[in-house]
Design a protein around this motif. Structure first.
Motif, short mmCIF file in Angstrom:
data_model
loop_
_atom_site.label_atom_id
_atom_site.label_comp_id
_atom_site.label_asym_id
_atom_site.label_seq_id
_atom_site.Cartn_x
_atom_site.Cartn_y
_atom_site.Cartn_z
N PRO A 401 -53.51 19.11 -8.20
CA PRO A 401 -52.41 18.92 -7.25
C PRO A 401 -52.30 20.09 -6.27
N ALA A 402 -51.90 19.78 -5.02
CA ALA A 402 -51.69 20.81 -4.01
C ALA A 402 -50.62 21.78 -4.48
N GLY A 403 -50.81 23.06 -4.17
CA GLY A 403 -49.85 24.08 -4.55
C GLY A 403 -50.06 24.66 -5.93
N VAL A 428 -61.83 25.66 -17.73
CA VAL A 428 -62.03 25.76 -16.29
C VAL A 428 -60.79 26.40 -15.66
N ILE A 429 -61.01 27.25 -14.65
CA ILE A 429 -59.91 27.78 -13.84
C ILE A 429 -59.70 26.82 -12.67
N VAL A 430 -58.50 26.22 -12.57
CA VAL A 430 -58.21 25.27 -11.50
C VAL A 430 -57.15 25.86 -10.58
N SER A 431 -57.22 25.45 -9.30
CA SER A 431 -56.21 25.86 -8.32
C SER A 431 -56.31 24.95 -7.11
N CYS A 432 -55.23 24.92 -6.30
CA CYS A 432 -55.27 24.18 -5.02
C CYS A 432 -54.14 24.72 -4.15
N GLU A 433 -54.47 25.71 -3.33
CA GLU A 433 -53.46 26.39 -2.51
C GLU A 433 -53.72 26.20 -1.02
N ARG A 434 -54.51 25.23 -0.63
CA ARG A 434 -54.79 24.99 0.78
C ARG A 434 -53.79 23.97 1.34
N ILE A 457 -55.47 14.74 5.92
CA ILE A 457 -54.21 15.23 6.46
C ILE A 457 -54.12 16.72 6.24
N CYS A 458 -53.47 17.39 7.18
CA CYS A 458 -53.20 18.83 7.05
C CYS A 458 -51.72 19.05 7.37
N ASP A 459 -51.03 19.76 6.49
CA ASP A 459 -49.60 19.98 6.63
C ASP A 459 -48.85 18.67 6.81
N GLY A 460 -49.35 17.63 6.12
CA GLY A 460 -48.70 16.33 6.16
C GLY A 460 -48.98 15.51 7.41
N ILE A 519 -63.81 25.15 4.73
CA ILE A 519 -64.50 23.98 4.19
C ILE A 519 -63.54 23.20 3.31
N ILE A 520 -63.42 21.91 3.62
CA ILE A 520 -62.59 21.02 2.81
C ILE A 520 -63.51 19.97 2.19
#
Length: 684
Positions: A401-403, A428-434, A457-460, A519-520
């Motif tokens: 999940p984002a954040g 596993v180390i997971v993250s999503c801060e973009r 989408i970016c910033d909604g 990169i996305i």
């Protein structure tokens, strides 16, 4: 290999050169037999011998006759080692000599061979037969003779009765030979009590026909022959026992081979199989070659066997000669009856994939339901549950999940096989801060062709005009278009076309774009297929001796390196000895090692194969990496072989997983004699 090289190979492998007298068909004849006609008189013109006056040392003048003697015949050269034999075509020889003998009119010339020696030397240059030299040393007894009649005294006797020896004295050797004309007391003959010579009639005279010798000489003659390879061809009786052994055998595998003599198959040969160390079994053993000289046997590795280097040995007797061949393999069989594996990256940012397989012994199990869970449960999996494909592999996407800040997550896979619950886990180390989010959607199973959709989408806010590039692992099929462009609402689509003949396989579809230099990426796991039972070609190949030196280039966890060691590569695809293809035959293996490290790609299964004539073959497919250097997991492996002059192969092996770990090498090495590349209707 040319016949010229074969002869030199036999010579260089302990071949002994000999030669013998033969007839024009190459069949051996006895030089001491008068019927061989090696030595005989030839007469010129009038059939009369020429008189030649000769003055003797005493001053007396005599008349002798000139006698012309011809020596002629054929020689065969033989080159033989313990297994193979080469015979030359019959080589004619001829020599004429003149002699002066007392051989007046009415006499005949009797020429007999009393000694006959033959030696030969073969000249090989760059392992090619160039020429031969033969040396003959002949001793001959030459007489001028005629038949004559003599008168002798005779008595006709009846045979005596058989003498029964009643006394035996063991003779001793005399101390010297100065008195051989005297009877030595220790050398007295055995005397019967009484000798009876039978009844004899009175003496009479008879006439006997006997040869009268006018003159007699012993003469030695030498003959040297020098011939080119074109003038003296050889026929080699070469018997060959060839063997195919997979580079890696997991629990159970099939070995095969052929036996031929002069390229003709040998039917009914009994092939004995053994291993060193003796940790495997064969069934059947011995095995028997069929009408085409082919044989097979199943090799079984005991459960619980760790990876072990094993030499597989095949031997048989042909024409009282022992043929033997051996090839190395790595034999292993995990102790667990069934095993569930799980592979994934150490770090997942927003989205990535995990994979694994289900295996029972050496069999990868299809259609097994695998359930994925996470602790803490902050990620999702797509699909979940996931099913193994025809090769026992499964792939699922992990979405964060984002954040989400960097978090350590334990991912667990579980499945039930034959009533037993199997589980395995990775951390596993997971993250999503973009701020940007890229999503993909597709059917769970794509049959021959399927549409892939998604949005960005970016910033909604939907992103318009972004370039979306597509790839999949393993690489199966083609995306059209690629890249795609996002619409005003941020959506995009592409079509994935799967080649005919693709079995049910798991693959990861990845979409990638750049936003403000960042990169996305995102990935989804699907299964693809496009069934077709036919094979485009068939092949079976391996490295002669089961090992070749090479240097491999490796990327491990993003760090490049290289290793130098030995490699073994084997592949058998759609192969059968019959003039057809067998789609069920599907296996390739790679084993590499140096003094401290091992890298194996085992139980390879094809995605696609390709052949070009009888000199090029390639296979691309999925294999499991094992060893102590590369991370274990599912790799896409491509092997190519191009056969050049002298049966030297140019080989390439390339492998990569979905996390950037790679293996690559190219080298040259002789191919195994049993290697075959061809169309389905061809026979090896």
């Amino acid at each position: 290999m040319s016949d010229l090289a074969v002869l030199c190979d036999v010579l260089n492998s302990g071949g002994i050169v000999s030669c013998y007298l033969s007839n024009s068909n190459g069949e051996p004849i006895d030089p001491f037999d008068s019927s061989s006609n090696v030595c005989r008189e030839i007469k010129r013109n009038s059939n009369e011998r020429e008189d030649v006056p000769v003055t003797l040392p005493s001053g007396k003048e005599v008349t002798l006759q000139k006698v012309v003697i011809q020596k002629s015949g054929y020689i065969v050269i033989k080159v033989s080692n313990e297994m193979d034999t080469c015979l030359s075509d019959p080589i004619p020889f001829h020599k004429v000599e003149n002699l002066l003998l007392c051989a007046p009119k009415g006499t005949d010339i009797a020429c007999k061979i009393t000694d006959f020696n033959c030696s030969a030397t073969i000249n090989c240059q760059n392992n090619n037969y160039r020429s031969v030299q033969v040396h003959l040393d002949i001793c001959q007894s030459i007489q001028s003779v005629t038949d004559t009649t003599i008168e002798v005294d005779e008595r006709l006797c009846q045979p005596r009765e058989q003498i029964i020896d009643k006394r035996c004295i063991t003779p001793s050797i005399p101390s010297n030979c100065n008195h051989l004309d005297q009877h030595n007391q220790d050398m007295q003959p055995v005397i019967a009590e009484e000798l009876s010579w039978g009844d004899c009639k009175k003496e009479d005279k008879i006439c006997v026909h006997v040869p009268k010798v006018y003159d007699w000489v012993i003469r030695q003659s030498t003959i040297t022959l020098r011939k080119s390879a074109e003038q003296v061809p050889f026929v080699c009786n070469i018997c060959s026992l060839d063997l195919f052994v997979p580079a890696v055998i997991v629990c159970e595998g099939t070995i095969s081979g052929t036996i031929t003599c002069d390229d003709a198959p040998i039917e009914g040969a009994i092939i004995n199989l053994s291993a060193s160390p003796n940790i495997v079994s064969f069934s059947p053993n011995p095995t028997v070659s069929d009408a085409f000289g082919n044989f097979t046997s199943t090799i079984t590795v005991p459960a619980g066997t760790d990876p072990t280097e094993v030499e597989i040995i095949a031997s048989t007797m042909v024409d009282d000669k022992l043929l033997t061949v051996s090839l190395p393999t790595i034999a292993q069989c995990p102790v667990e009856p069934c095993e569930l594996t799980l592979f994934g990256p150490d770090v997942i940012e927003c989205n990535d994939v995990i994979s694994g397989n289900v295996r029972c012994g050496d069999l990868f199990i299809p259609n097994v339901e695998v359930t994925l869970t996470a602790n803490p449960a902050i990620v999702t999996f797509d699909p979940n549950p996931v099913f193994t494909d025809e090769n026992g592999n499964y792939i699922s996407a992990v979405n964060v999940p984002a954040g989400t800040p960097p978090t350590n997550v334990e991912i667990t896979a579980s499945a039930t096989v034959d009533g037993d619950l199997l589980t395995t886990s990775i951390n596993v180390i997971v993250s999503c801060e973009r701020d940007c989010f890229l999503e993909l959607n597709a059917d769970a199973i794509i049959s021959c062709e399927g549409i892939i959709t998604g949005f960005l989408i970016c910033d909604g806010i939907p992103v318009d005009g972004a370039i979306i590039e597509f790839s999949n692992f393993p690489s199966i099929g083609m995306f059209t278009p690629n890249p795609a462009i996002t619409a005003a609402d941020g959506t995009f689509s592409t079509t994935l076309t799967i080649p005919e003949g693709t079995p049910l396989l798991s693959t990861t579809i990845t979409a990638t774009t750049f936003i403000d230099g960042e990169i996305i990426t995102t990935s989804i796991a699907v299964q693809v297929e496009c069934p077709e039972v036919e094979c485009p070609c068939k092949f079976r190949f391996g490295i002669e001796g089961g090992a070749a030196p090479t240097t491999v280039n490796i990327t491990r966890n993003g760090v490049p390196s290289s290793l130098s060691g030995t490699i073994n590569v084997t592949a058998i695809q759609c192969f059968t000895d019959a003039p057809m293809c067998n789609p069920a035959v599907d296996n390739f293996n790679v084993s590499f090692g140096d003094d401290n490290n091992t890298i194996n790609f085992i139980n390879g299964r094809r995605i696609e194969i390709e052949c070009d004539g009888n000199t090029f073959a390639s296979v691309r497919g999925i294999a499991t990496a094992t060893g102590n250097y590369l991370p274990d997991g599912i790799y896409e492996v491509t092997i190519t072989l191009t056969i050049g002059a002298g049966n030297i192969g140019s080989w390439t092996v390339d492998a990569t997983d979905m996390h950037g770990n790679t293996f690559s090498t190219s080298f040259t090495a002789p191919i195994t004699p049993i290697t075959f590349i061809g169309d389905c209707d061809e026979r090896p």
